[in-house]
Design a protein around this motif. Structure first.
Motif, PDB file in Angstrom:
ATOM      1  N   ASP A  77       0.822  -1.208   0.000  1.00 20.18           N
ATOM      2  CA  ASP A  77       0.000   0.000   0.000  1.00 20.18           C
ATOM      3  C   ASP A  77       0.857   1.259   0.000  1.00 20.18           C
ATOM      4  OD1 ASP A  77      -2.786  -1.170   0.399  1.00 20.18           O
ATOM      5  OD2 ASP A  77      -1.686  -2.064   2.072  1.00 20.18           O
ATOM      6  N   ALA A  78       2.111   1.127   0.438  1.00 20.59           N
ATOM      7  CA  ALA A  78       3.012   2.280   0.483  1.00 20.59           C
ATOM      8  C   ALA A  78       4.443   1.771   0.489  1.00 20.59           C
ATOM      9  CB  ALA A  78       2.748   3.138   1.717  1.00 20.59           C
ATOM     10  N   ILE A  79       5.362   2.653   0.105  1.00 16.46           N
ATOM     11  CA  ILE A  79       6.786   2.369   0.142  1.00 16.46           C
ATOM     12  C   ILE A  79       7.409   3.241   1.228  1.00 16.46           C
ATOM     13  CG2 ILE A  79       8.969   2.569  -1.124  1.00 16.46           C
ATOM     14  CD1 ILE A  79       7.380   1.987  -3.696  1.00 16.46           C
ATOM     15  N   VAL A  80       8.201   2.613   2.096  1.00 15.77           N
ATOM     16  CA  VAL A  80       8.873   3.337   3.175  1.00 15.77           C
ATOM     17  C   VAL A  80      10.367   3.353   2.877  1.00 15.77           C
ATOM     18  CG1 VAL A  80       9.398   3.407   5.637  1.00 15.77           C
ATOM     19  CG2 VAL A  80       7.131   2.677   4.869  1.00 15.77           C
ATOM     20  N   LEU A  81      10.945   4.537   2.838  1.00 12.67           N
ATOM     21  CA  LEU A  81      12.386   4.674   2.684  1.00 12.67           C
ATOM     22  C   LEU A  81      13.000   4.673   4.081  1.00 12.67           C
ATOM     23  CD1 LEU A  81      12.457   7.545   0.007  1.00 12.67           C
ATOM     24  CD2 LEU A  81      12.223   5.061  -0.354  1.00 12.67           C
ATOM     25  N   SER A  82      13.741   3.610   4.420  1.00 10.36           N
ATOM     26  CA  SER A  82      14.250   3.494   5.786  1.00 10.36           C
ATOM     27  C   SER A  82      15.178   4.638   6.173  1.00 10.36           C
ATOM     28  CB  SER A  82      14.992   2.166   5.974  1.00 10.36           C
ATOM     29  OG  SER A  82      14.085   1.113   6.151  1.00 10.36           O
ATOM     30  N   ASP A  83      15.759   5.293   5.189  1.00  9.53           N
ATOM     31  CA  ASP A  83      16.580   6.484   5.423  1.00  9.53           C
ATOM     32  C   ASP A  83      16.588   7.238   4.099  1.00  9.53           C
ATOM     33  OD1 ASP A  83      18.606   8.376   5.565  1.00  9.53           O
ATOM     34  OD2 ASP A  83      20.035   7.080   6.572  1.00  9.53           O
ATOM     35  N   TYR A  84      15.960   8.400   4.071  1.00  9.42           N
ATOM     36  CA  TYR A  84      15.835   9.165   2.831  1.00  9.42           C
ATOM     37  C   TYR A  84      17.193   9.425   2.199  1.00  9.42           C
ATOM     38  CZ  TYR A  84      14.906  13.164  -0.252  1.00  9.42           C
ATOM     39  OH  TYR A  84      14.840  14.007  -1.330  1.00  9.42           O
ATOM     40  N   VAL A  85      18.161   9.896   2.981  1.00  7.73           N
ATOM     41  CA  VAL A  85      19.478  10.219   2.429  1.00  7.73           C
ATOM     42  C   VAL A  85      20.178   8.963   1.929  1.00  7.73           C
ATOM     43  CG1 VAL A  85      21.793  11.068   2.987  1.00  7.73           C
ATOM     44  CG2 VAL A  85      19.787  12.323   3.767  1.00  7.73           C
TER      45      VAL A  85
END
Length: 425
Positions: A77-85
């Motif tokens: 349902d969504a994508i989570v970036l564990s650390d944007y940088v």
């Protein structure tokens, strides 16, 4: 709800650890999670019990085909970036792929912001070359900020930021557990254990970077080894991570090398230590030390020094310079830069992150070129009851601020709502 976590940074546990921690907290709400991680983190996600897909920079742009396959099968349902940088850096430099290929799926993208990026200029440094990270996060409706290290309260006007607490999966080691963990090291009752972690990626960067990065990579451990060697003889050193040549000068009978370890083993070493020292930020060991109630110190460099000017600059900045540091600076062949993410710099990211941050009050700090301060504060961490009590009080106050944060499921629900998702079911 189904979440696809991207944690593709190479040779680093921290990004995956933060993602797994969030997924663990969301399990209670029935959230299912799937991880895409580097080979280095396979054991970590497997131990946590999550479905996962392994990727490697050898894939280059082929990682997009992997993403398409996982999205088609898992249907998140969504994508989570564990650390944007870390996501931006890994896709841009390791995979040579547009980081925002993730948007082709039409799914909400929820980033974890470990650096309070809205307060920075997005300036990084990669192998000696200054670069500016993409600021797309500023247009995303929600930024999740794990505490520690982010502030429990976002800065005024930073309305997209949603601080949430990392779970307390680590705490002080009971006496029997502490004895079990420390036993193999052969410490007597009156000896102290100092944990000094480094990471595999630092060894790689130190070897492959530009000249200044290589010089920092090889020479800073020389400085640290000199400091450690001046601590009382009752001090044992547990060196987690790759072996650095300079650390061989430490007394072998009190020096313990652990070149490879899992995140769980890392946490056990931290919670059974008498002190933790880091000379890079962010330091997962310092984050964990707050919950383990173990005193910590970080020593980074906030003073730029031109060749031959060390004695004058440090006398002006610190009131003096030790003989060891003066000799070290005289031998350093280049201008010594400010650095917070040794052997990289990343100064404009970390400088504002730690300014006025209560986390910085919960651990001790010293300028890395200030030998009396570094050695003195390490001695206090390990042997001075009054100093230990002061830091324990600061850690307790910081933990209370963390505990006052809303439940993480509630915080994530708000992030999901802002991103266009109705609920977590």
């Amino acid at each position: 709800m189904r979440l696809l976590f991207l944690a593709t940074v190479v040779k680093e546990h921290h990004e995956a650890t933060v993602g797994i921690d969030l997924a663990n907290q969301l399990r209670s709400a029935g959230v299912e999670s799937h991880f895409i991680v580097d080979t280095y983190n396979e054991q970590q996600v497997r131990a946590a019990g999550y479905a996962h897909t392994i990727v490697s920079p050898t894939m280059d742009a082929g990682i997009l085909d992997v993403l398409r396959g996982v999205v088609g099968e898992f249907r998140p349902d969504a994508i989570v970036l564990s650390d944007y940088v870390a996501h931006w850096v890994a896709f841009t430099y390791a995979y040579r792929t547009d980081p925002w290929c993730v948007e082709e799926f039409g799914l909400p993208v929820i980033p974890l912001d470990l650096y309070e990026l809205a307060n920075t200029d997005f300036e990084l440094e990669i192998l000696g070359r200054p670069v500016r990270a993409d600021d797309r996060i500023l247009s995303m409706p929600a930024h999740l900020r794990p505490v520690p290290v982010a502030r429990p309260e976002p800065a005024p006007g930073d309305g997209q930021a949603l601080p949430y607490r990392l779970s307390r999966t680590i705490g002080p080691a009971p006496a029997a557990e502490r004895e079990r963990i420390r036993g193999p090291l052969g410490l007597s009752d009156d000896e102290r254990l100092l944990v000094v972690p480094t990471m595999d990626w630092q060894r790689i960067i130190a070897a492959k970077g530009d000249r200044i990065t290589r010089e920092l990579g090889s020479r800073v451990p020389e400085l640290i080894a000199g400091y450690l060697g001046k601590l009382p003889e009752r001090t044992h050193f547990l060196l987690l991570g790759p072996e650095w040549e300079a650390f061989r000068r430490l007394p072998p009978e009190r020096t313990h090398l652990v070149p490879s370890y899992s995140p769980a083993e890392h946490d056990n070493w931290v919670r059974s230590a008498d002190g933790v020292m880091a000379f890079h930020l962010p330091s997962p060991a310092l984050e964990r030390s707050v919950f383990a109630d173990v005193p910590g110190l970080y020593a980074v460099n906030g003073i730029e020094v031109a060749p031959g000017a060390g004695r004058t600059v440090l006398t002006d900045a610190l009131g003096g310079v030790s003989g060891q540091v003066a000799e070290w600076l005289d031998a350093f062949p280049l201008p010594l830069p400010e650095f917070h993410l040794w052997p990289l710099r990343w100064n404009s990211i970390y400088r504002p992150l730690y300014a006025g941050n209560p986390f910085a009050d919960a651990v001790a700090h010293a300028e890395i070129l200030d030998e009396p301060s570094v050695v003195g504060r390490l001695e206090e961490l390990l042997y001075d009851t009054a100093a230990q009590d002061r830091l324990a009080t600061a850690r307790d106050g910081y933990r209370r601020q963390i505990d006052a944060l809303p439940d993480t499921v509630e915080v994530f629900s708000e992030a999901a709502r802002r991103s266009g998702l109705s609920d977590l079911s």
